[in-house]
Design a protein around this motif. Structure first.
Motif, PDB file in Angstrom:
ATOM      1  N   ASN A 223      35.704  39.859  41.346  1.00  0.00           N
ATOM      2  CA  ASN A 223      36.880  39.320  42.016  1.00  0.00           C
ATOM      3  C   ASN A 223      36.493  38.104  42.864  1.00  0.00           C
ATOM      4  OD1 ASN A 223      35.440  41.318  43.496  1.00  0.00           O
ATOM      5  ND2 ASN A 223      37.061  41.410  45.023  1.00  0.00           N
TER       6      ASN A 223
ATOM      7  N   THR B 267      37.890  42.373  36.089  1.00  0.00           N
ATOM      8  CA  THR B 267      37.446  43.238  37.197  1.00  0.00           C
ATOM      9  C   THR B 267      37.546  44.718  36.822  1.00  0.00           C
ATOM     10  OG1 THR B 267      39.651  43.378  38.144  1.00  0.00           O
ATOM     11  CG2 THR B 267      38.268  41.560  38.892  1.00  0.00           C
TER      12      THR B 267
ATOM     13  N   LEU C 139      38.856  46.841  38.641  1.00  0.00           N
ATOM     14  CA  LEU C 139      40.193  47.230  39.074  1.00  0.00           C
ATOM     15  C   LEU C 139      41.216  47.005  37.946  1.00  0.00           C
ATOM     16  CD1 LEU C 139      41.063  48.226  41.854  1.00  0.00           C
ATOM     17  CD2 LEU C 139      41.574  45.876  42.490  1.00  0.00           C
TER      18      LEU C 139
ATOM     19  N   SER D  71      37.884  50.746  49.088  1.00  0.00           N
ATOM     20  CA  SER D  71      39.286  50.869  48.678  1.00  0.00           C
ATOM     21  C   SER D  71      39.790  49.518  48.198  1.00  0.00           C
ATOM     22  CB  SER D  71      40.162  51.370  49.829  1.00  0.00           C
ATOM     23  OG  SER D  71      40.465  50.318  50.712  1.00  0.00           O
ATOM     24  N   SER D  72      40.687  49.546  47.213  1.00  0.00           N
ATOM     25  CA  SER D  72      41.302  48.322  46.698  1.00  0.00           C
ATOM     26  C   SER D  72      42.483  48.700  45.835  1.00  0.00           C
ATOM     27  CB  SER D  72      40.288  47.505  45.895  1.00  0.00           C
ATOM     28  OG  SER D  72      39.692  48.316  44.904  1.00  0.00           O
TER      29      SER D  72
ATOM     30  N   SER E 248      46.153  41.423  43.516  1.00  0.00           N
ATOM     31  CA  SER E 248      45.279  42.410  44.156  1.00  0.00           C
ATOM     32  C   SER E 248      45.586  42.530  45.644  1.00  0.00           C
ATOM     33  CB  SER E 248      43.814  42.058  43.937  1.00  0.00           C
ATOM     34  OG  SER E 248      43.470  40.932  44.694  1.00  0.00           O
TER      35      SER E 248
ATOM     36  N   GLY F  58      43.643  44.247  49.173  1.00  0.00           N
ATOM     37  CA  GLY F  58      42.381  44.812  49.647  1.00  0.00           C
ATOM     38  C   GLY F  58      41.220  44.337  48.804  1.00  0.00           C
ATOM     39  N   GLY F  59      40.186  45.189  48.664  1.00  0.00           N
ATOM     40  CA  GLY F  59      38.971  44.786  47.959  1.00  0.00           C
ATOM     41  C   GLY F  59      38.195  43.754  48.760  1.00  0.00           C
ATOM     42  N   HIS F  60      38.304  43.828  50.084  1.00  0.00           N
ATOM     43  CA  HIS F  60      37.668  42.826  50.950  1.00  0.00           C
ATOM     44  C   HIS F  60      36.241  43.199  51.316  1.00  0.00           C
ATOM     45  CE1 HIS F  60      42.111  42.262  52.267  1.00  0.00           C
ATOM     46  NE2 HIS F  60      41.857  41.591  51.173  1.00  0.00           N
TER      47      HIS F  60
ATOM     48  N   ASP G 186      38.232  47.710  53.070  1.00  0.00           N
ATOM     49  CA  ASP G 186      37.956  49.069  52.585  1.00  0.00           C
ATOM     50  C   ASP G 186      38.609  50.153  53.417  1.00  0.00           C
ATOM     51  OD1 ASP G 186      36.609  48.290  50.365  1.00  0.00           O
ATOM     52  OD2 ASP G 186      34.606  48.623  51.135  1.00  0.00           O
TER      53      ASP G 186
ATOM     54  N   ASP H 152      47.549  39.776  52.398  1.00  0.00           N
ATOM     55  CA  ASP H 152      47.945  40.814  51.435  1.00  0.00           C
ATOM     56  C   ASP H 152      49.389  41.260  51.670  1.00  0.00           C
ATOM     57  OD1 ASP H 152      45.615  40.914  50.001  1.00  0.00           O
ATOM     58  OD2 ASP H 152      44.823  42.730  50.938  1.00  0.00           O
TER      59      ASP H 152
ATOM     60  N   GLN I 102      40.519  36.178  48.123  1.00  0.00           N
ATOM     61  CA  GLN I 102      39.240  36.366  47.432  1.00  0.00           C
ATOM     62  C   GLN I 102      38.243  35.276  47.798  1.00  0.00           C
ATOM     63  OE1 GLN I 102      38.612  39.180  46.283  1.00  0.00           O
ATOM     64  NE2 GLN I 102      40.706  39.933  46.159  1.00  0.00           N
TER      65      GLN I 102
END
Lengths: 295, 295
Positions: free
Chosen positions: A83, A105, A107, A129-130, A141, A143-145, A151, B171, B193
């Motif tokens: 990502n 990804t 995800l 978490s994402s 998308s 999250g996924g930070h 998370d 987000d 991202q």
């Protein structure tokens, strides 16, 4: 007979700790599977590449197919870390021995798998978490930070929060509680500087090891862990609403602590979640079949 | 004449970015000072040792004293990181060329300096945060748990909180605000991202660089930064109360953002804080003079 032997499809799910490959023929029959090690280019590009080749080789072996068939494979891989642009670019520079290679990804393939290749959204709550909504041509998308920046509601986040509270309680800044007692028992000490010494170089997976303590305490209605869990619930509820706003009609939650979160969420939110239909590897295969058909 | 030449005292303040040495004679006259590089054994023991020797050598040079006087020095060093047992043990194994060597924490000498060697307590809010009460023979520390576990109200914590909010706003999980706008401007992007790509390997000092944005927004009454600042104020108020409970009658707050926190705290809390009287190096010298007298 030629078309049958030529059309092999491989779906690869590459995560931070393991890499899974699923080999199918054009008829969608499972021919073989392969499992190898870590596969996150943001952690180690060399290891990730090697894990992909290894899992694929093992899947061919399990299908009693020679390694020379490598060049007949249509492969789609969903990888952690891609990502982020520079790791995606790293992966895109790799030269694979496959007939067709598509990289996306982890995800994305999890989302495709959960909804059997159809539109929908996925929330993953494991160590991190994402979330992702896949609606028509749009991927969005949330999250996924990464940890500790993001998370929220992941296992590492639960563990970090519990450890933070524990240290503040041992400093007599907040009231002590059963969570503090259980954390100190797990740590083998209630001496703050000893805890700091242990945790100084913790990675997210190390914080994640305390998540079961928070889960147990919260399920016993211990107030401190309940307040941590409530923050996570509020976050996930917000994520679910946002996925719906993005047009996702079907939303699934997967990952190590997802079933626990599902139980904690209020009934009206639980009802908005659907079980995942298939695996991420299946999702990857459905994507590559679609792409090969189009090309 | 012998006693005069023999009794040299050196106070060393060793922190994560620099190491300062102050050389005095028995009459308390400043003879010379020295400044060198990083001095945190938890980060690099070799660098920390070299920094101590370099700063001391420079202080001798500044005093026009030969390097051979090294063996006449009574030295007290307050080092970052040695609150953790294994780094304290590392430092205690070092063999110094001094007559007398005493090793304690940077927090301890800062506390002694702030109260000119008398009882009292210190709160440091720089990139990190920590506190110590020194009352009679008792030293009681609060915080100092490191980042991201602790360091609440430190610059890195302010920056982390601002970046977390920014990503949640991008987000669409929380409302946007001026803080989000200012953070994106500083980051040069509002693409989540891309921000994750930039911040993936941030250290605490990198998060700390965003602290001035939070400070500016809070001083302009921007609501998101105010709520972050309020959490920090609540924490510091709790720390001050706990230091008082530990018997500290005089409490000082030092460090890069301490004057800002002092302004934010309510009047009745501000009135409980006193200015630091002297530097940490002075505190180190007062300790070693006391120890040498006793031995």
């Amino acid at each position: 007979m030629e078309p049958v032997t030529r059309n092999y499809y491989v779906g690869i799910d590459g995560g931070g700790t393991k890499c899974k490959a699923r080999l199918e023929n054009a008829q969608g029959e499972l021919l073989g599977e392969g499992l190898s090690g870590p596969c996150n280019p943001a952690q180690s590009a060399e290891t990730a590449f090697a894990s992909i080749i290894e899992a694929t080789t093992l899947a061919l072996e399990a299908a009693s197919l020679p390694a020379t068939k490598m060049s007949d494979l249509n492969v789609c891989m969903g990888l952690a870390g891609v990502n982020v642009a520079r790791y995606r670019e790293t992966a895109q520079r790799w030269i694979f021995p496959f007939k067709h290679t598509h990289i996306t990804t982890d995800l994305h393939i999890a989302c495709l798998g959960a909804h059997a290749g159809q539109d929908g959204a996925i929330i993953i709550t494991g160590t991190g978490s994402s979330a992702l909504a896949s609606v028509g041509e749009n991927l969005s998308s949330i999250g996924g930070h990464g940890f500790p920046l993001g998370d929220k509601a992941g296992g590492a986040w639960l563990g970090l929060r519990a450890l933070q509270y524990t240290l503040e309680a041992l400093d007599a800044l907040v009231p002590t509680s059963r969570l503090v007692k259980d954390m100190c028992e797990a740590l083998g000490t209630d001496e703050p500087q000893a805890i700091v010494g242990k945790s100084l170089h913790y990675k997210s997976s190390d914080f994640g090891k305390f998540a079961p303590i928070v889960v147990k305490c919260a399920n016993d209605n211990e107030p401190v862990s309940l307040s941590i869990v409530n923050e996570g619930k509020q976050y996930l509820t917000g994520v679910i609403s946002q996925l719906e706003k993005l047009g996702a009609k079907r939303i699934s939650m997967i990952g190590g602590i997802s079933s626990q979160w599902a139980k904690w969420l209020p009934d009206n939110i639980q009802q908005r979640l659907q079980p995942a239909k298939c695996s991420p590897e299946f999702g990857a295969i459905s994507l590559v079949k679609h792409l090969v058909k189009e090309s």
